[in-house]
Design an enzyme around this catalytic site. Structure first.
Site, PDB file in Angstrom:
ATOM      1  CG  PHE A 182      75.584 -51.396  20.144  1.00 39.63           C
ATOM      2  CD1 PHE A 182      76.602 -51.883  20.938  1.00 39.63           C
ATOM      3  CD2 PHE A 182      75.593 -50.056  19.791  1.00 39.63           C
ATOM      4  CE1 PHE A 182      77.618 -51.045  21.385  1.00 39.63           C
ATOM      5  CE2 PHE A 182      76.607 -49.212  20.226  1.00 39.63           C
ATOM      6  CZ  PHE A 182      77.620 -49.716  21.023  1.00 39.63           C
ATOM      7  CD  GLN A 198      75.766 -60.316  22.932  1.00 38.36           C
ATOM      8  OE1 GLN A 198      76.802 -59.989  23.537  1.00 38.36           O
ATOM      9  NE2 GLN A 198      75.294 -59.586  21.925  1.00 38.36           N
ATOM     10  N   GLY A 231      78.350 -58.510  20.962  1.00 41.54           N
ATOM     11  CA  GLY A 231      78.979 -57.984  22.182  1.00 41.54           C
ATOM     12  C   GLY A 231      80.188 -57.142  21.864  1.00 41.54           C
ATOM     13  CB  CYS A 247      91.634 -40.552  -5.031  1.00 44.90           C
ATOM     14  SG  CYS A 247      91.668 -40.734  -3.237  1.00 44.90           S
ATOM     15  CG  ASP A 270      77.397 -53.940  10.934  1.00 41.34           C
ATOM     16  OD1 ASP A 270      77.322 -52.842  11.522  1.00 41.34           O
ATOM     17  OD2 ASP A 270      77.242 -55.015  11.536  1.00 41.34           O
ATOM     18  CB  CYS A 284      91.951 -44.333  -3.773  1.00 38.30           C
ATOM     19  SG  CYS A 284      90.170 -44.294  -3.557  1.00 38.30           S
ATOM     20  CG  ASP A 335      71.232 -53.050  13.761  1.00 39.52           C
ATOM     21  OD1 ASP A 335      70.040 -52.715  13.726  1.00 39.52           O
ATOM     22  OD2 ASP A 335      72.133 -52.315  14.190  1.00 39.52           O
ATOM     23  CB  SER A 336      68.892 -57.327  16.656  1.00 40.92           C
ATOM     24  OG  SER A 336      69.936 -56.885  17.504  1.00 40.92           O
ATOM     25  N   GLY A 337      68.974 -54.078  16.825  1.00 38.56           N
ATOM     26  CA  GLY A 337      68.748 -53.034  17.808  1.00 38.56           C
ATOM     27  C   GLY A 337      69.353 -53.386  19.155  1.00 38.56           C
ATOM     28  CB  CYS A 340      87.066 -42.710  -4.410  1.00 41.27           C
ATOM     29  SG  CYS A 340      87.918 -41.337  -3.627  1.00 41.27           S
ATOM     30  CG  HIS A 344      89.199 -41.769   0.340  1.00 40.29           C
ATOM     31  ND1 HIS A 344      90.026 -42.154  -0.695  1.00 40.29           N
ATOM     32  CD2 HIS A 344      89.789 -42.199   1.477  1.00 40.29           C
ATOM     33  CE1 HIS A 344      91.078 -42.790  -0.197  1.00 40.29           C
ATOM     34  NE2 HIS A 344      90.968 -42.816   1.119  1.00 40.29           N
TER      35      HIS A 344
HETATM   36 ZN   LIG Z   1      89.882 -42.150  -2.760  1.00 40.45          ZN
END
Ligand SMILES: [Zn+2]
Length: 351
Positions: free
Chosen positions: A82, A181, A208, A307, A258, A302, A78-80, A304, A333
């Site tokens: 934020f 923006q 934004g 789980c 993201d 799930c 990312d650009s930084g 994972c 998870h």
């Molecule tokens: Zn899970």
């Protein structure tokens, strides 16, 4: 024709895609193998944090942030923008047309410019770069928002020029994303979208604060960006969002996301589980007494590590004694929950 395939150094991926945040080149509490095992195809690293904490020398030696992290998947930086807003606009720095300057400590003053941001992102060797933008803060007036749009457009031009200069004649360039923006002012969002489109980027980010004045998700601004940028470009929901927001934006044509939510929530003992409601999920918190003795997985749907192997009762015990394993398992998870969400949306998207 809308782009559906995200090309990166080691292959290509179907979209939409969600990139969890590995801000300082680590998804907190888990390692790159843990992340890979959740079938998360890509991660996001933060340009400003790595610029400050990691520097350039080690990146040169390793040939980018991916090899340093042992991460073979896709990478976004990312650009930084934020972080700049947080640091500089809270009084510890200054935003000018040149860039952003702030004191990191008494000895070190930092100046981040659009050119430096591109230069550093190219050293990170990520597959998608985001230009430095001037974040329209929540609650900004029309005039304040307009200033951030003007600066964002000017910085976008400089970023594109630096990107083109450094990669002149090179094949397999990474994607470059401009950031829209303008807060919740429709004409500013439209103006910013159109002017960035004139400069020409591979995609456009919904930048934004994505909430309206009533604290509702601002889908209108998202739609304005989608309507005023070239078809076939990437649409990127920066820092977005909750599973239902991601799903709704996918249906509007957004393909890249993201967000810190799945990993931050995991650290606070908030897990996402499948639910038969309008949003398709609910939160599970191991601290509720009714779960103390349950010999069932957190989410039976799930697959994972947590789980498949451990009960709700055991997870609750790990959180209670504050063992680091609790956060690791909860993070794995939640990452898998988002990866499964995107797998479902990819099927929907390809129809
Ligand atoms: Zn899970």
């Amino acid at each position: 024709m809308v782009k559906k395939v995200f090309k990166y150094k080691h292959g290509q991926l179907n979209t939409p895609l969600f990139f969890p945040d590995a801000t300082k080149a680590v998804v907190r509490s888990v390692d790159s193998q843990d992340v890979l095992n959740t079938k998360t195809p890509g991660i996001l690293v933060n340009t400003l944090h790595l610029y400050l904490d990691l520097g350039k020398r080690v990146l040169k030696k390793f040939g980018g942030i991916g090899p340093l992290m042992g991460w073979p998947g896709a990478l976004i930086s990312d650009s930084g923008g934020f972080q700049v807003m947080s640091l500089a606009k809270k009084g510890s720095g200054k935003v000018t047309d040149t860039g952003v300057s702030f004191h990191l400590n008494k000895k070190r003053k930092v100046l981040l410019t659009p050119e430096k941001s591109i230069d550093y992102q190219l050293m990170l060797k990520t597959d998608l770069l985001v230009v430095l933008d001037d974040f329209t803060p929540p609650g900004a007036s029309y005039e304040e928002a307009k200033i951030t749009v003007e600066r964002t457009v000017a910085w976008a031009k400089r970023s594109k020029a630096e990107f083109d200069k450094q990669l002149k004649g090179k094949k397999d360039k990474p994607y470059l994303i401009g950031v829209v923006q303008g807060g919740y002012f429709p004409d500013l969002r439209q103006d910013c979208s159109q002017r960035l489109s004139d400069i020409g980027f591979d995609g456009y980010g919904y930048g934004g604060w994505p909430l309206t004045q009533d604290n509702q998700f601002d889908y209108e601004s998202a739609q304005i960006i989608a309507d005023n940028t070239p078809k076939g470009s990437w649409l990127y929901g920066l820092g977005i969002g909750k599973p239902d927001e991601v799903a709704n934006l996918c249906r509007m044509g957004y393909q890249i996301f993201d967000c810190v939510l799945p990993t931050r929530d995991a650290r606070h003992g908030r897990l996402y589980i499948s639910a038969d409601n309008a949003k398709g999920y609910e939160y599970y918190t191991p601290d509720k007494e009714k779960h103390y003795y349950e010999d069932i997985p957190v989410d039976p749907e799930c697959d994972c590590l947590l789980c498949k192997n451990y009960s709700r009762a055991y997870l609750r015990h790990l959180f209670k004694i504050e063992d680091l394993t609790a956060v690791r398992l909860a993070t794995i998870h939640n990452l898998r929950f988002y990866a499964r969400l995107m797998e479902k949306l990819q099927v929907e998207y390809l129809k």
